[in-house]
Scaffold this motif. Structure first.
Motif, PDB file in Angstrom:
ATOM      1  N   ARG A 273      54.089  54.713  53.822  1.00  0.00           N
ATOM      2  CA  ARG A 273      55.118  54.191  54.717  1.00  0.00           C
ATOM      3  C   ARG A 273      54.664  53.034  55.591  1.00  0.00           C
ATOM      4  O   ARG A 273      55.490  52.345  56.159  1.00  0.00           O
ATOM      5  N   SER A 274      53.370  52.868  55.778  1.00  0.00           N
ATOM      6  CA  SER A 274      52.894  51.873  56.732  1.00  0.00           C
ATOM      7  C   SER A 274      52.037  50.812  56.063  1.00  0.00           C
ATOM      8  O   SER A 274      51.442  51.050  55.015  1.00  0.00           O
ATOM      9  N   THR A 275      51.955  49.680  56.723  1.00  0.00           N
ATOM     10  CA  THR A 275      51.065  48.616  56.246  1.00  0.00           C
ATOM     11  C   THR A 275      49.636  48.950  56.666  1.00  0.00           C
ATOM     12  O   THR A 275      49.417  49.813  57.538  1.00  0.00           O
ATOM     13  N   HIS A 276      48.690  48.265  56.062  1.00  0.00           N
ATOM     14  CA  HIS A 276      47.283  48.528  56.362  1.00  0.00           C
ATOM     15  C   HIS A 276      46.963  48.361  57.847  1.00  0.00           C
ATOM     16  O   HIS A 276      46.298  49.235  58.437  1.00  0.00           O
ATOM     17  N   PRO A 277      47.396  47.282  58.524  1.00  0.00           N
ATOM     18  CA  PRO A 277      47.053  47.156  59.953  1.00  0.00           C
ATOM     19  C   PRO A 277      47.575  48.316  60.807  1.00  0.00           C
ATOM     20  O   PRO A 277      46.882  48.784  61.718  1.00  0.00           O
ATOM     21  N   ILE A 278      48.765  48.798  60.510  1.00  0.00           N
ATOM     22  CA  ILE A 278      49.328  49.918  61.282  1.00  0.00           C
ATOM     23  C   ILE A 278      48.538  51.189  61.008  1.00  0.00           C
ATOM     24  O   ILE A 278      48.152  51.915  61.931  1.00  0.00           O
ATOM     25  N   ALA A 279      48.276  51.488  59.741  1.00  0.00           N
ATOM     26  CA  ALA A 279      47.528  52.701  59.384  1.00  0.00           C
ATOM     27  C   ALA A 279      46.106  52.651  59.947  1.00  0.00           C
ATOM     28  O   ALA A 279      45.598  53.657  60.448  1.00  0.00           O
ATOM     29  N   ALA A 280      45.479  51.488  59.889  1.00  0.00           N
ATOM     30  CA  ALA A 280      44.113  51.350  60.409  1.00  0.00           C
ATOM     31  C   ALA A 280      44.089  51.539  61.921  1.00  0.00           C
ATOM     32  O   ALA A 280      43.174  52.178  62.466  1.00  0.00           O
ATOM     33  N   SER A 281      45.065  51.009  62.620  1.00  0.00           N
ATOM     34  CA  SER A 281      45.142  51.176  64.078  1.00  0.00           C
ATOM     35  C   SER A 281      45.342  52.647  64.437  1.00  0.00           C
ATOM     36  O   SER A 281      44.691  53.167  65.348  1.00  0.00           O
TER      37      SER A 281
ATOM     38  N   LYS B 294      39.076  66.374  59.699  1.00  0.00           N
ATOM     39  CA  LYS B 294      38.651  65.030  59.314  1.00  0.00           C
ATOM     40  C   LYS B 294      39.344  64.574  58.026  1.00  0.00           C
ATOM     41  O   LYS B 294      39.364  65.296  57.040  1.00  0.00           O
ATOM     42  N   LYS B 295      39.908  63.384  58.088  1.00  0.00           N
ATOM     43  CA  LYS B 295      40.483  62.744  56.924  1.00  0.00           C
ATOM     44  C   LYS B 295      40.613  61.262  57.218  1.00  0.00           C
ATOM     45  O   LYS B 295      40.636  60.851  58.376  1.00  0.00           O
ATOM     46  N   THR B 296      40.693  60.489  56.183  1.00  0.00           N
ATOM     47  CA  THR B 296      40.842  59.040  56.311  1.00  0.00           C
ATOM     48  C   THR B 296      42.130  58.623  55.645  1.00  0.00           C
ATOM     49  O   THR B 296      42.348  58.905  54.457  1.00  0.00           O
ATOM     50  N   THR B 297      42.982  57.967  56.407  1.00  0.00           N
ATOM     51  CA  THR B 297      44.254  57.512  55.850  1.00  0.00           C
ATOM     52  C   THR B 297      44.036  56.240  55.048  1.00  0.00           C
ATOM     53  O   THR B 297      43.401  55.306  55.514  1.00  0.00           O
ATOM     54  N   LYS B 298      44.601  56.248  53.863  1.00  0.00           N
ATOM     55  CA  LYS B 298      44.513  55.083  52.987  1.00  0.00           C
ATOM     56  C   LYS B 298      45.916  54.523  52.791  1.00  0.00           C
ATOM     57  O   LYS B 298      46.897  55.251  52.847  1.00  0.00           O
TER      58      LYS B 298
END
Length: 151
Positions: free
Chosen positions: A124-132, A145-149
């Protein structure tokens, strides 16, 4: 000021409870408590429901409270061999103000001998939003613990 506010809330709550009783009504919390108490104290009803609902699916597990968790446990014959499937994301828990307990996510894994499957892809989100978002939530205490991709 605070003391007056608490007294006002207590007065309103007592009146609210009287009106519920007068109208033979219950609210959401009453429904949960009455169901939990029925399952706790009436073995016949509990066994009928356990037999009828052999498979349970609970969505938004991260937003369950202690009473809801207990209801799920009471509806299962044996948590270690039951067919209970829960879906939830601890990073999306937003209902602590109404009693949701994020510890239910970890406790479920222990109580039900559950397999944890992390869904880390964000569609649902762009990389900058997910990374933030990732940069903020990875500091949460007790977080799974998990990393959103992002695709």
């Amino acid at each position: 000021w605070r003391k007056n506010m608490l007294q006002n809330v207590a007065t309103v709550y007592k009146e609210y409870q009287k009106l519920l009783k007068l109208n033979n009504a219950v609210d959401f919390d009453d429904l949960l408590l009455k169901m939990r108490d029925l399952l706790r104290h009436n073995a016949e009803v509990r066994m009928q429901l356990q037999d009828r609902y052999r498979y349970l699916l609970v969505d938004e597990w991260q937003d369950t409270n202690t009473v809801q968790y207990e209801i799920v446990k009471l509806l299962t014959i044996d948590p270690k061999s039951s067919s209970v499937f829960v879906v939830g994301d601890a990073d999306q828990s937003i209902y602590a103000f109404r009693g949701a307990d994020i510890r239910n996510v970890r406790q479920f894994i222990a109580d039900f001998d559950a397999t944890k499957i992390l869904l880390e892809m964000n569609y649902r989100s762009t990389h900058p939003i997910a990374a933030s978002a990732q940069a903020l939530i990875e500091h949460n205490i007790g977080r799974v613990k998990k990393t959103t991709k992002v695709r």
